[in-house]
Motif scaffolding. Structure first.
Motif, short mmCIF file in Angstrom:
data_model
loop_
_atom_site.label_atom_id
_atom_site.label_comp_id
_atom_site.label_asym_id
_atom_site.label_seq_id
_atom_site.Cartn_x
_atom_site.Cartn_y
_atom_site.Cartn_z
N MET A 1 39.23 81.07 34.15
CA MET A 1 39.10 79.62 34.28
C MET A 1 39.87 79.16 35.52
O MET A 1 40.92 79.69 35.84
N THR A 2 39.34 78.15 36.14
CA THR A 2 39.99 77.60 37.33
C THR A 2 41.10 76.63 36.92
O THR A 2 41.16 76.16 35.78
N ILE A 3 41.94 76.32 37.88
CA ILE A 3 43.00 75.33 37.64
C ILE A 3 42.37 73.99 37.27
O ILE A 3 42.85 73.29 36.37
N ALA A 4 41.30 73.62 37.95
CA ALA A 4 40.62 72.36 37.67
C ALA A 4 40.10 72.32 36.23
O ALA A 4 40.18 71.28 35.56
N GLU A 5 39.57 73.43 35.76
CA GLU A 5 39.07 73.48 34.38
C GLU A 5 40.21 73.34 33.38
O GLU A 5 40.06 72.71 32.34
N TRP A 6 41.37 73.91 33.70
CA TRP A 6 42.54 73.71 32.85
C TRP A 6 42.97 72.25 32.87
O TRP A 6 43.46 71.72 31.88
N CYS A 7 42.81 71.60 34.01
CA CYS A 7 43.15 70.17 34.10
C CYS A 7 42.20 69.33 33.24
O CYS A 7 42.62 68.31 32.68
N VAL A 8 40.94 69.74 33.15
CA VAL A 8 40.01 69.05 32.25
C VAL A 8 40.54 69.15 30.82
O VAL A 8 40.58 68.15 30.09
N PHE A 9 40.95 70.34 30.43
CA PHE A 9 41.52 70.52 29.10
C PHE A 9 42.80 69.70 28.94
O PHE A 9 43.02 69.05 27.90
#
Length: 132
Positions: A1-9
């Motif tokens: 997972m990308t950092i951006a996807e973790w930010c979505v979470f």
């Protein structure tokens, strides 16, 4: 997972964590059979927490779609990540200003967050003009 996807979470968790403590603190008054009872939110802090929570629900879809669109359309991942982290930081500050009853600063932070979302959303359209 990308950092951006973790930010979505992280953004999803933020809007949930905005209201959960208020319900825990007021557990004797909170009736789970009537979770939207307006009487529970008569307390000013509880009302502001509810407002921050509802705004988080409103802001989340655009952010999630912007991140996913930018990634699917091959915008520079480092820019998506940086803007997503910045968005999450702004949203955290937004929640604190909402709870702290700082409406002007809250509105400024909301505008910055919205501008960040616009930036993420249009990254694929401008990637030809971006360096690197």
């Amino acid at each position: 997972m990308t950092i951006a996807e973790w930010c979505v979470f992280g953004t999803l968790m933020l809007y949930l964590l905005t209201i959960v403590p208020i319900k825990w603190i007021g557990f004797r008054r909170f009736d789970n059979a009537r979770p939207r009872d307006p009487g529970f939110y008569d307390d000013p802090i509880a009302a502001r927490a509810l407002g921050a929570h509802q705004n988080g629900i409103e802001a989340f879809p655009f952010f999630a779609v912007a991140v996913l669109l930018a990634e699917f359309r091959a915008a520079p991942q480092h820019l998506i990540n940086e803007l997503a982290v910045l968005f999450l930081i702004v949203r955290i500050a937004y929640v604190f200003t909402y709870l702290g009853n700082r409406p002007t600063l809250r509105s400024i932070l909301w505008s910055i967050g919205f501008a960040i979302n616009i930036g993420i959303f249009f990254l694929p359209a401008i990637r030809g003009w971006l360096p690197g």
